[in-house]
Design an enzyme around this catalytic site. Sequence first.
Site, mmCIF file in Angstrom:
data_model
loop_
_atom_site.group_PDB
_atom_site.id
_atom_site.type_symbol
_atom_site.label_atom_id
_atom_site.label_comp_id
_atom_site.label_asym_id
_atom_site.label_seq_id
_atom_site.Cartn_x
_atom_site.Cartn_y
_atom_site.Cartn_z
ATOM 1 N N SER A 15 0.867 -1.174 0.000
ATOM 2 C CA SER A 15 0.000 0.000 0.000
ATOM 3 C C SER A 15 0.908 1.230 0.000
ATOM 4 O O SER A 15 2.114 1.123 0.195
ATOM 5 C CB SER A 15 -0.892 -0.011 1.242
ATOM 6 O OG SER A 15 -0.094 0.017 2.390
ATOM 7 N N ASP A 149 -6.639 -7.920 -0.704
ATOM 8 C CA ASP A 149 -7.304 -7.493 0.536
ATOM 9 C C ASP A 149 -8.758 -7.954 0.482
ATOM 10 O O ASP A 149 -9.444 -7.700 -0.521
ATOM 11 C CB ASP A 149 -7.383 -5.957 0.642
ATOM 12 C CG ASP A 149 -6.026 -5.295 0.744
ATOM 13 O OD1 ASP A 149 -5.056 -5.999 1.029
ATOM 14 O OD2 ASP A 149 -5.969 -4.056 0.538
ATOM 15 N N GLU A 151 -11.303 -6.757 1.962
ATOM 16 C CA GLU A 151 -12.315 -5.696 1.943
ATOM 17 C C GLU A 151 -12.530 -5.050 0.576
ATOM 18 O O GLU A 151 -13.519 -4.373 0.384
ATOM 19 C CB GLU A 151 -12.018 -4.642 3.007
ATOM 20 C CG GLU A 151 -10.671 -3.999 2.888
ATOM 21 C CD GLU A 151 -10.497 -2.910 3.952
ATOM 22 O OE1 GLU A 151 -11.200 -2.957 4.966
ATOM 23 O OE2 GLU A 151 -9.653 -2.027 3.727
ATOM 24 N N PRO A 192 7.717 -9.431 -7.630
ATOM 25 C CA PRO A 192 6.505 -8.965 -6.928
ATOM 26 C C PRO A 192 5.416 -8.516 -7.903
ATOM 27 O O PRO A 192 4.227 -8.785 -7.681
ATOM 28 C CB PRO A 192 7.006 -7.781 -6.094
ATOM 29 C CG PRO A 192 8.471 -8.009 -5.921
ATOM 30 C CD PRO A 192 8.923 -8.718 -7.169
ATOM 31 N N CYS A 378 -8.909 27.656 10.996
ATOM 32 C CA CYS A 378 -9.978 27.024 11.769
ATOM 33 C C CYS A 378 -9.667 27.063 13.261
ATOM 34 O O CYS A 378 -9.839 28.103 13.900
ATOM 35 C CB CYS A 378 -10.237 25.614 11.256
ATOM 36 S SG CYS A 378 -11.858 25.019 11.695
ATOM 37 N N GLY A 380 -6.938 27.418 14.424
ATOM 38 C CA GLY A 380 -5.952 28.512 14.497
ATOM 39 C C GLY A 380 -6.631 29.858 14.719
ATOM 40 O O GLY A 380 -6.138 30.705 15.467
ATOM 41 N N LEU A 381 -7.773 30.072 14.077
ATOM 42 C CA LEU A 381 -8.519 31.317 14.314
ATOM 43 C C LEU A 381 -9.087 31.313 15.731
ATOM 44 O O LEU A 381 -8.984 32.304 16.466
ATOM 45 C CB LEU A 381 -9.666 31.477 13.308
ATOM 46 C CG LEU A 381 -10.609 32.667 13.604
ATOM 47 C CD1 LEU A 381 -10.978 33.411 12.323
ATOM 48 C CD2 LEU A 381 -11.877 32.265 14.353
ATOM 49 N N HIS A 504 -11.106 26.421 5.858
ATOM 50 C CA HIS A 504 -9.897 25.673 5.496
ATOM 51 C C HIS A 504 -9.538 26.009 4.046
ATOM 52 O O HIS A 504 -9.799 25.207 3.138
ATOM 53 C CB HIS A 504 -10.144 24.165 5.628
ATOM 54 C CG HIS A 504 -10.223 23.706 7.045
ATOM 55 N ND1 HIS A 504 -9.105 23.473 7.813
ATOM 56 C CD2 HIS A 504 -11.281 23.462 7.832
ATOM 57 C CE1 HIS A 504 -9.478 23.085 9.014
ATOM 58 N NE2 HIS A 504 -10.793 23.064 9.066
ATOM 59 N N GLU A 506 -6.914 25.832 2.556
ATOM 60 C CA GLU A 506 -5.962 24.883 1.960
ATOM 61 C C GLU A 506 -6.667 23.856 1.078
ATOM 62 O O GLU A 506 -6.053 23.236 0.216
ATOM 63 C CB GLU A 506 -5.136 24.188 3.058
ATOM 64 C CG GLU A 506 -5.879 23.228 3.982
ATOM 65 C CD GLU A 506 -6.530 23.904 5.182
ATOM 66 O OE1 GLU A 506 -6.744 25.134 5.128
ATOM 67 O OE2 GLU A 506 -6.842 23.201 6.168
HETATM 68 N N1 GLN Z 1 -12.173 21.768 17.050
HETATM 69 C C1 GLN Z 1 -12.607 22.966 16.429
HETATM 70 C C2 GLN Z 1 -14.089 22.930 16.081
HETATM 71 O O1 GLN Z 1 -14.674 21.876 15.985
HETATM 72 C C3 GLN Z 1 -11.785 23.282 15.203
HETATM 73 C C4 GLN Z 1 -11.957 22.280 14.096
HETATM 74 C C5 GLN Z 1 -10.951 22.421 13.000
HETATM 75 O O2 GLN Z 1 -9.906 23.029 13.191
HETATM 76 N N2 GLN Z 1 -11.213 21.821 11.861
HETATM 77 O O3 GLN Z 1 -14.702 23.939 15.880
#
Ligand code: GLN
Length: 532
Positions: A15, A149, A151, A192, A378, A380-381, A504, A506
């Site tokens: 994998s 596998d 599954e 393999p 998130c 982080g804010l 998010h 990103e």
């Molecule tokens: N734990 C926080 C919340 O649920 C932040 C979640 C996150 O960072 N994705 O609001």
Amino acid sequence: MSITKYIIVTGGVLSGLGKGIAAASIGHLLSSRLKIIPIKCDGYLNVDPGTMNPFEHGEVFVLDDGGEVDMDFGHYERFLGIACKSKWNLTMGKIFHMVREKERRGDYLGHTVQYIPHVTDIIKGHVYEIAREESADLIIVEIGGTVGDIENELFLEAMRQMKEDVGRENIVYIHLTYVPIPYGVSEQKSKPTQQSVNLLKQRGIFPDVIIGRCSEFLSKEVKLKISNFCDVSPEAVITGLDVDDIYEIPIVFEKEGIAEILHKKLNIYSPPDLRKWKKLIENIRNPKGEITVAMCGKYTRLEDSYASIIESLNHCSAHLGCKINLEWIETTDLTETKALDGIDGVIVPGGFGSRGIEGKIEIIRRAREENIPFLGLCLGLQLAVVEYARNVCHLKGANSTEFDPDTPYPVIDILPEQKNIKEKGGTMRLGAYEAILKKETIVSKLYKSNVISERHRHRYEVNPVYHKNLTDKGLVFSGTSQDGRLVEFIELPELTCFVATQAHPELKSRMENPSPLFYGFAQACLHRKVKK
Ligand code: GLN
């Protein structure tokens, strides 16, 4: 309407060989003229990966429609430049759920409900339905796991049956295997691959193309050997080269001639155009500058848990022509003395649970006081708000109720509408939400727009009760929901780049189109470094 063609990607031997990246790269190469839809089949019984530990399974990727899906969808979106849908992630958990619903409804009255044909029919039906709904020219189905596998057997069986339904000329099976060069032998070994292809053949799937993952380009000899033993033409044996940067894979595949083979086998024509892509990769290979960004997190031991953030920084790297080194800071055991020396910027990513929280708050304080570029995502804010409440608004003991339910100042809290939800799966604020950006703020300048949309995955929000306390003391809510109730972006205008978002971003960054917020942050780190 044209007929939909299918590429089925399976994996063998090990994998983690990069089936997702291989599938995404093939998609990228064929995307100039075709509408391509990726589908991922996962054998686990969870309905979606939303309830799994990212430490075990990697990051949970969130789509616009709120679907929590396998992280391979991140690769698909980044390589194909499309927005995927949660329906395209087919887990065995979802399938069994559908079978059970149908059985209870009486759809199978009088029949014994069996794996074959009932479960396999549901799998195939789902794939054909997506092909129809999306008017897809080409569907790439990636089967998770490794052949053999338990599954994934039903997925393989369904894929085998498909050739009869869609016609052999409309489906190609690609098998990704491993070609080791054992220490002391110094020779590429094909056994393999042979054994793995045998396992696949026992299941009635005869691969048309074999990709051999190897630390070198596959030699002519080993290609011939694999060709002989596995009944594929030598040109259809492709090197899946180990690369430093996953974005090089489309370039490797192009060189190996995979597009021509697929054109021929599927009777399609969609020539790769890698000019822009190659230029960006060239920038990553030959950076003109270098910065170091601290990533503060709990899952720092597993880079897969932060895959999209790392990719977003790679996209910035390619566009800024600057190398971005990551310094992982495990905040669980952060000691007071560890300074942010040599750090050009700080990212506090998303996360759940109380471990490492105080360490992150401390790092945010230092970033704010020392005017180090800061990007909060998130969680982080939320922690930047807690830090500001405690140290600037003097709300002693302020916290999120996620970490301290009895805090005297719950500046981050679950909103009343979320409070009665007991189930865990799929119950967060999930998916794309619009934010209205305040004019003349850092974020509105970066996004070059006043209405934007980013994806979310969280339960807690900045508590409206404290909005005034925070803004009175200078915290700017630079993006909010239309009604102003939900805080989507914050910033400190007097600092160079102190920004955070409840979203998010990103998840939407692309190689050819980096996330504006990441780009602005990386640029600020670079300026700071140059100025020093
Ligand atoms: N734990 C926080 C919340 O649920 C932040 C979640 C996150 O960072 N994705 O609001």
